[in-house]
Enzyme design. Sequence first.
Site, PDB file in Angstrom:
ATOM      1  N   GLU A 264       0.677  -6.115  -2.399  1.00  0.00           N
ATOM      2  CA  GLU A 264      -0.703  -6.591  -2.356  1.00  0.00           C
ATOM      3  C   GLU A 264      -1.517  -5.840  -3.416  1.00  0.00           C
ATOM      4  OE1 GLU A 264      -4.299  -6.792   0.980  1.00  0.00           O
ATOM      5  OE2 GLU A 264      -2.884  -5.109   0.995  1.00  0.00           O
ATOM      6  N   LYS A 325      -3.735 -14.691   2.468  1.00  0.00           N
ATOM      7  CA  LYS A 325      -3.901 -13.849   3.657  1.00  0.00           C
ATOM      8  C   LYS A 325      -4.790 -14.529   4.686  1.00  0.00           C
ATOM      9  CE  LYS A 325      -5.018  -8.976   4.632  1.00  0.00           C
ATOM     10  NZ  LYS A 325      -5.485  -7.722   3.977  1.00  0.00           N
ATOM     11  N   CYS A 376      -0.381  -6.705   4.505  1.00  0.00           N
ATOM     12  CA  CYS A 376      -1.058  -5.501   4.979  1.00  0.00           C
ATOM     13  C   CYS A 376      -1.267  -5.514   6.491  1.00  0.00           C
ATOM     14  CB  CYS A 376      -2.367  -5.307   4.216  1.00  0.00           C
ATOM     15  SG  CYS A 376      -2.983  -3.598   4.260  1.00  0.00           S
TER      16      CYS A 376
END
Length: 521
Positions: A264, A325, A376
């Site tokens: 990321e 995301k 994440c």
Amino acid sequence: MDRLKALGRVLPRVAVAVAAGALLGFAFEPHDYPWLTIVAVPLFLAALTGASAKGGLLIGAGFGITYYLVLVPWLSVIGGDAAIALAILEGLFYAVFGAFATQVLKLKWWPLWIASLWVATEFATASVPFGGFPWGRLAWAFSDSPLGKLASLVGIPGLSFAVALLGVLVYAVLRPKSTVRFRIVAVVAGVAIVGGSALINLSTEGNGRVVNAAMVQGNVPGKGLEFLGRARTVTRNHLNATLDLQRRVQEGSEDKPDIVIWPENSTDIDPFKDAETRADIEAAVKAVGVPILVGAVLEGPGPNERQTTGIVWDPRTGPGEIYAKRHPVPFGEYIPFREQLLPYIKRLEMVGRQTAPGTKPGVLPINGVTYGDVICFEVAYDDVVRDVMKRDAQILVVQTNNATYGGTGQPEQQFAITRMRAIETGRTVLITSTSGISGVVRPDGTVEHKSSQFVPDVYVASVPVRDTHTLATTLGGWPQWILTGLGILGVVLALVARRRRATGGPEAPPAPTRSREKVPA
């Protein structure tokens, strides 16, 4: 005067709950004393037993706030006020738990109701507000324990239930009102949970196909990322690390990868809008001759918006599948009530453009293998992981950027969560971070590779491609819904019994006493 006396009676209980919350926080990484869970839970219940519902609110709040202050001190990197605000917010959930638990503890079958109520509380913290914060679940502490194997059968909620139940059973043994017979049942049940989990065999066998995957940790120039200057440096670091990998492949000292994974924020500049960034990515892809999964921030889809994505960049066809995301971090990647808050909290301007959530699961087919990509903090959210498993992800990927939190304990906590996801799903998990921790976790939760922080790291792993599903992924969200429902049912029964006592009607069966306690059938 009466209120002061009541407060004086409840404050010692609050002190005990605060101690219990602190102990529970130390069960998790980076401290890693999971056995403290079965000390903290009974200590908390001891503080609640005999208290009023109003007293339970204070006792639960003391427990929850302290728990989160110990668990997530790394949030103070953003600001001490942010860490305190989060602890207070999450503490409110345990305040509600405390109020209800004071009544539920009076019921027959209270060990079942209390453990289920704990799962319901975790479900609430993981859901609201703004998508929730699922960081404080009991299950995350058990990636190195045989008890953690239960996650492969009943998922993360089921494992939290088992851990909570163990703590409840310890309290049942120590509770003065418990009879010898009841204590024996509690001990037998606890031994069965621990012994049964140790007998679970976690398979790592694949379908016969193996993929060589390269995780590239290019490192960052200091903590955090600043626009343009540092962002270009980060992308160039990942390019150089990838070129160095290719040199080793050509020399014969490294196996040629089938896929390369960048983390990321390996580029914070949109490669579709910036020619220099695109050229760096294409240089890396051309050098290795295999697809690279690039972590990129893209502009749009709306004005003053951005998306954090994983882009499959093929050496022949260029950019292809994109995963955006789905769970951006509130106040970190976007600002709820932005127009109302910005005039009063200038620090929020550091967030920049709003991160727009994606709408599709991160299922990325690459050269005949289905990868499930999560980014994440998303690894802590059940729905994100569940959705890629529903679509038959054969290998899991976690692209992350923990540079802001390096050295605070947050990367270690996230790595432990990732290990639990490997056990739950029965999949190898490939983790890439800009600055660490990157690594490889096998389907049984064991660690094949774990990088240091703030150093370049490139690792090539031979990963089994797996098609079989664990019982946990087959059951999906059912364990959580069932256990949450049981917790709510316990509260309803307790409130009905309380109302009957208040109105003088027939009471629900009281909590067992020495003279009349019966072992639940």
